[in-house]
Design a protein around this motif. Structure first.
Motif, PDB file in Angstrom:
ATOM      1  N   ALA A  22       0.828  -1.202   0.000  1.00  0.00           N
ATOM      2  CA  ALA A  22       0.000   0.000   0.000  1.00  0.00           C
ATOM      3  C   ALA A  22       0.865   1.255   0.000  1.00  0.00           C
ATOM      4  O   ALA A  22       0.586   2.211  -0.733  1.00  0.00           O
ATOM      5  CB  ALA A  22      -0.935  -0.006   1.203  1.00  0.00           C
ATOM      6  N   GLY A  23       1.911   1.247   0.813  1.00  0.00           N
ATOM      7  CA  GLY A  23       2.790   2.411   0.874  1.00  0.00           C
ATOM      8  C   GLY A  23       3.431   2.737  -0.453  1.00  0.00           C
ATOM      9  O   GLY A  23       3.575   3.904  -0.820  1.00  0.00           O
ATOM     10  N   SER A  24       3.786   1.718  -1.214  1.00  0.00           N
ATOM     11  CA  SER A  24       4.399   1.984  -2.519  1.00  0.00           C
ATOM     12  C   SER A  24       3.381   2.538  -3.513  1.00  0.00           C
ATOM     13  O   SER A  24       3.694   3.421  -4.300  1.00  0.00           O
ATOM     14  CB  SER A  24       5.064   0.724  -3.077  1.00  0.00           C
ATOM     15  N   LEU A  25       2.146   2.038  -3.463  1.00  0.00           N
ATOM     16  CA  LEU A  25       1.117   2.561  -4.370  1.00  0.00           C
ATOM     17  C   LEU A  25       0.640   3.951  -3.973  1.00  0.00           C
ATOM     18  O   LEU A  25       0.167   4.711  -4.815  1.00  0.00           O
ATOM     19  CB  LEU A  25      -0.085   1.609  -4.418  1.00  0.00           C
ATOM     20  N   LEU A  26       0.752   4.275  -2.690  1.00  0.00           N
ATOM     21  CA  LEU A  26       0.306   5.586  -2.210  1.00  0.00           C
ATOM     22  C   LEU A  26       1.442   6.602  -2.122  1.00  0.00           C
ATOM     23  O   LEU A  26       1.218   7.728  -1.695  1.00  0.00           O
ATOM     24  CB  LEU A  26      -0.361   5.435  -0.838  1.00  0.00           C
ATOM     25  N   ALA A  27       2.628   6.213  -2.534  1.00  0.00           N
ATOM     26  CA  ALA A  27       3.772   7.139  -2.519  1.00  0.00           C
ATOM     27  C   ALA A  27       3.459   8.341  -3.416  1.00  0.00           C
ATOM     28  O   ALA A  27       2.772   8.204  -4.440  1.00  0.00           O
ATOM     29  CB  ALA A  27       5.025   6.432  -3.004  1.00  0.00           C
ATOM     30  N   PRO A  28       3.932   9.526  -3.045  1.00  0.00           N
ATOM     31  CA  PRO A  28       3.622  10.726  -3.822  1.00  0.00           C
ATOM     32  C   PRO A  28       3.900  10.592  -5.322  1.00  0.00           C
ATOM     33  O   PRO A  28       3.095  11.031  -6.142  1.00  0.00           O
ATOM     34  CB  PRO A  28       4.507  11.804  -3.181  1.00  0.00           C
ATOM     35  N   ALA A  29       5.007   9.985  -5.693  1.00  0.00           N
ATOM     36  CA  ALA A  29       5.327   9.843  -7.124  1.00  0.00           C
ATOM     37  C   ALA A  29       4.325   8.939  -7.829  1.00  0.00           C
ATOM     38  O   ALA A  29       3.930   9.212  -8.971  1.00  0.00           O
ATOM     39  CB  ALA A  29       6.739   9.287  -7.284  1.00  0.00           C
ATOM     40  N   SER A  30       3.876   7.883  -7.153  1.00  0.00           N
ATOM     41  CA  SER A  30       2.889   6.978  -7.752  1.00  0.00           C
ATOM     42  C   SER A  30       1.547   7.665  -7.931  1.00  0.00           C
ATOM     43  O   SER A  30       0.889   7.506  -8.955  1.00  0.00           O
ATOM     44  CB  SER A  30       2.704   5.733  -6.885  1.00  0.00           C
ATOM     45  N   VAL A  31       1.142   8.423  -6.924  1.00  0.00           N
ATOM     46  CA  VAL A  31      -0.141   9.120  -6.994  1.00  0.00           C
ATOM     47  C   VAL A  31      -0.086  10.242  -8.033  1.00  0.00           C
ATOM     48  O   VAL A  31      -1.045  10.463  -8.767  1.00  0.00           O
ATOM     49  CB  VAL A  31      -0.539   9.669  -5.605  1.00  0.00           C
ATOM     50  N   ALA A  32       1.036  10.918  -8.130  1.00  0.00           N
ATOM     51  CA  ALA A  32       1.165  12.038  -9.061  1.00  0.00           C
ATOM     52  C   ALA A  32       1.330  11.585 -10.511  1.00  0.00           C
ATOM     53  O   ALA A  32       1.190  12.395 -11.425  1.00  0.00           O
ATOM     54  CB  ALA A  32       2.340  12.912  -8.653  1.00  0.00           C
ATOM     55  N   ALA A  33       1.596  10.312 -10.740  1.00  0.00           N
ATOM     56  CA  ALA A  33       1.875   9.817 -12.098  1.00  0.00           C
ATOM     57  C   ALA A  33       0.762  10.122 -13.079  1.00  0.00           C
ATOM     58  O   ALA A  33       1.018  10.389 -14.252  1.00  0.00           O
ATOM     59  CB  ALA A  33       2.151   8.307 -12.060  1.00  0.00           C
ATOM     60  N   HIS A  34      -0.481  10.100 -12.630  1.00  0.00           N
ATOM     61  CA  HIS A  34      -1.605  10.342 -13.537  1.00  0.00           C
ATOM     62  C   HIS A  34      -2.207  11.723 -13.355  1.00  0.00           C
ATOM     63  O   HIS A  34      -2.990  12.155 -14.181  1.00  0.00           O
ATOM     64  CB  HIS A  34      -2.679   9.268 -13.363  1.00  0.00           C
ATOM     65  N   GLY A  35      -1.880  12.415 -12.291  1.00  0.00           N
ATOM     66  CA  GLY A  35      -2.364  13.776 -12.081  1.00  0.00           C
ATOM     67  C   GLY A  35      -3.845  13.883 -11.750  1.00  0.00           C
ATOM     68  O   GLY A  35      -4.431  14.952 -11.886  1.00  0.00           O
ATOM     69  N   LEU A  36      -4.460  12.798 -11.291  1.00  0.00           N
ATOM     70  CA  LEU A  36      -5.893  12.812 -11.015  1.00  0.00           C
ATOM     71  C   LEU A  36      -6.233  12.975  -9.542  1.00  0.00           C
ATOM     72  O   LEU A  36      -7.324  13.409  -9.205  1.00  0.00           O
ATOM     73  CB  LEU A  36      -6.537  11.522 -11.536  1.00  0.00           C
ATOM     74  N   LEU A  37      -5.315  12.615  -8.673  1.00  0.00           N
ATOM     75  CA  LEU A  37      -5.570  12.653  -7.239  1.00  0.00           C
ATOM     76  C   LEU A  37      -4.596  13.601  -6.547  1.00  0.00           C
ATOM     77  O   LEU A  37      -3.495  13.830  -7.031  1.00  0.00           O
ATOM     78  CB  LEU A  37      -5.428  11.247  -6.641  1.00  0.00           C
ATOM     79  N   CYS A  38      -5.010  14.114  -5.412  1.00  0.00           N
ATOM     80  CA  CYS A  38      -4.173  15.034  -4.638  1.00  0.00           C
ATOM     81  C   CYS A  38      -3.281  14.228  -3.697  1.00  0.00           C
ATOM     82  O   CYS A  38      -3.742  13.693  -2.693  1.00  0.00           O
ATOM     83  CB  CYS A  38      -5.056  16.000  -3.857  1.00  0.00           C
ATOM     84  N   SER A  39      -2.009  14.151  -4.039  1.00  0.00           N
ATOM     85  CA  SER A  39      -1.094  13.319  -3.254  1.00  0.00           C
ATOM     86  C   SER A  39      -0.917  13.836  -1.827  1.00  0.00           C
ATOM     87  O   SER A  39      -0.705  13.040  -0.913  1.00  0.00           O
ATOM     88  CB  SER A  39       0.257  13.177  -3.949  1.00  0.00           C
ATOM     89  N   ASN A  40      -1.038  15.144  -1.610  1.00  0.00           N
ATOM     90  CA  ASN A  40      -0.895  15.687  -0.252  1.00  0.00           C
ATOM     91  C   ASN A  40      -1.988  15.163   0.681  1.00  0.00           C
ATOM     92  O   ASN A  40      -1.710  14.791   1.815  1.00  0.00           O
ATOM     93  CB  ASN A  40      -0.929  17.214  -0.260  1.00  0.00           C
ATOM     94  N   VAL A  41      -3.213  15.141   0.190  1.00  0.00           N
ATOM     95  CA  VAL A  41      -4.332  14.645   1.002  1.00  0.00           C
ATOM     96  C   VAL A  41      -4.170  13.155   1.261  1.00  0.00           C
ATOM     97  O   VAL A  41      -4.349  12.680   2.390  1.00  0.00           O
ATOM     98  CB  VAL A  41      -5.677  14.939   0.306  1.00  0.00           C
ATOM     99  N   ILE A  42      -3.802  12.408   0.235  1.00  0.00           N
ATOM    100  CA  ILE A  42      -3.629  10.964   0.383  1.00  0.00           C
ATOM    101  C   ILE A  42      -2.505  10.661   1.368  1.00  0.00           C
ATOM    102  O   ILE A  42      -2.635   9.772   2.212  1.00  0.00           O
ATOM    103  CB  ILE A  42      -3.401  10.301  -0.977  1.00  0.00           C
ATOM    104  N   GLN A  43      -1.422  11.405   1.297  1.00  0.00           N
ATOM    105  CA  GLN A  43      -0.322  11.212   2.249  1.00  0.00           C
ATOM    106  C   GLN A  43      -0.767  11.506   3.675  1.00  0.00           C
ATOM    107  O   GLN A  43      -0.408  10.790   4.607  1.00  0.00           O
ATOM    108  CB  GLN A  43       0.873  12.095   1.883  1.00  0.00           C
ATOM    109  N   ARG A  44      -1.554  12.564   3.844  1.00  0.00           N
ATOM    110  CA  ARG A  44      -2.056  12.894   5.179  1.00  0.00           C
ATOM    111  C   ARG A  44      -2.937  11.760   5.709  1.00  0.00           C
ATOM    112  O   ARG A  44      -2.772  11.334   6.852  1.00  0.00           O
ATOM    113  CB  ARG A  44      -2.850  14.202   5.147  1.00  0.00           C
ATOM    114  N   TYR A  45      -3.847  11.256   4.875  1.00  0.00           N
ATOM    115  CA  TYR A  45      -4.700  10.133   5.290  1.00  0.00           C
ATOM    116  C   TYR A  45      -3.856   8.911   5.640  1.00  0.00           C
ATOM    117  O   TYR A  45      -4.112   8.231   6.631  1.00  0.00           O
ATOM    118  CB  TYR A  45      -5.689   9.760   4.181  1.00  0.00           C
TER     119      TYR A  45
END
Length: 79
Positions: A22-45
């Motif tokens: 889960a940590g690897s899929l939720l890493a900022p670079a993974s989340v930012a790869a498609h530009g659809l989700l806010c990685s800052n919010v996901i990291q906080r969660y």
């Protein structure tokens, strides 16, 4: 007795057996790869969930399923 659903111990799984995946899929670079989700919010969660401050397991699981799907589609497309 009527049928009842079964909810797995998702919150503890995210802190234990699937934490690394889960940590690897939720890493900022993974989340930012498609530009659809806010990685800052996901990291906080993610960090709040790992500390036990909040149970964000349902939200995190939804993001994880999207991330896993996106990663799989990218691999199939050769991106």
């Amino acid at each position: 007795r009527p049928k009842a659903g079964f909810a797995g111990p998702l919150a503890s799984w995210l802190r234990g057996p699937v934490k690394q995946w889960a940590g690897s899929l939720l890493a900022p670079a993974s989340v930012a790869a498609h530009g659809l989700l806010c990685s800052n919010v996901i990291q906080r969660y993610w960090h709040e969930h790992q500390r036990g401050a909040f149970d964000h397991s349902a939200k995190l699981w939804a993001v994880l399923m999207f991330q896993a799907w996106y990663e799989n589609q990218s691999l199939e497309a050769g991106v």
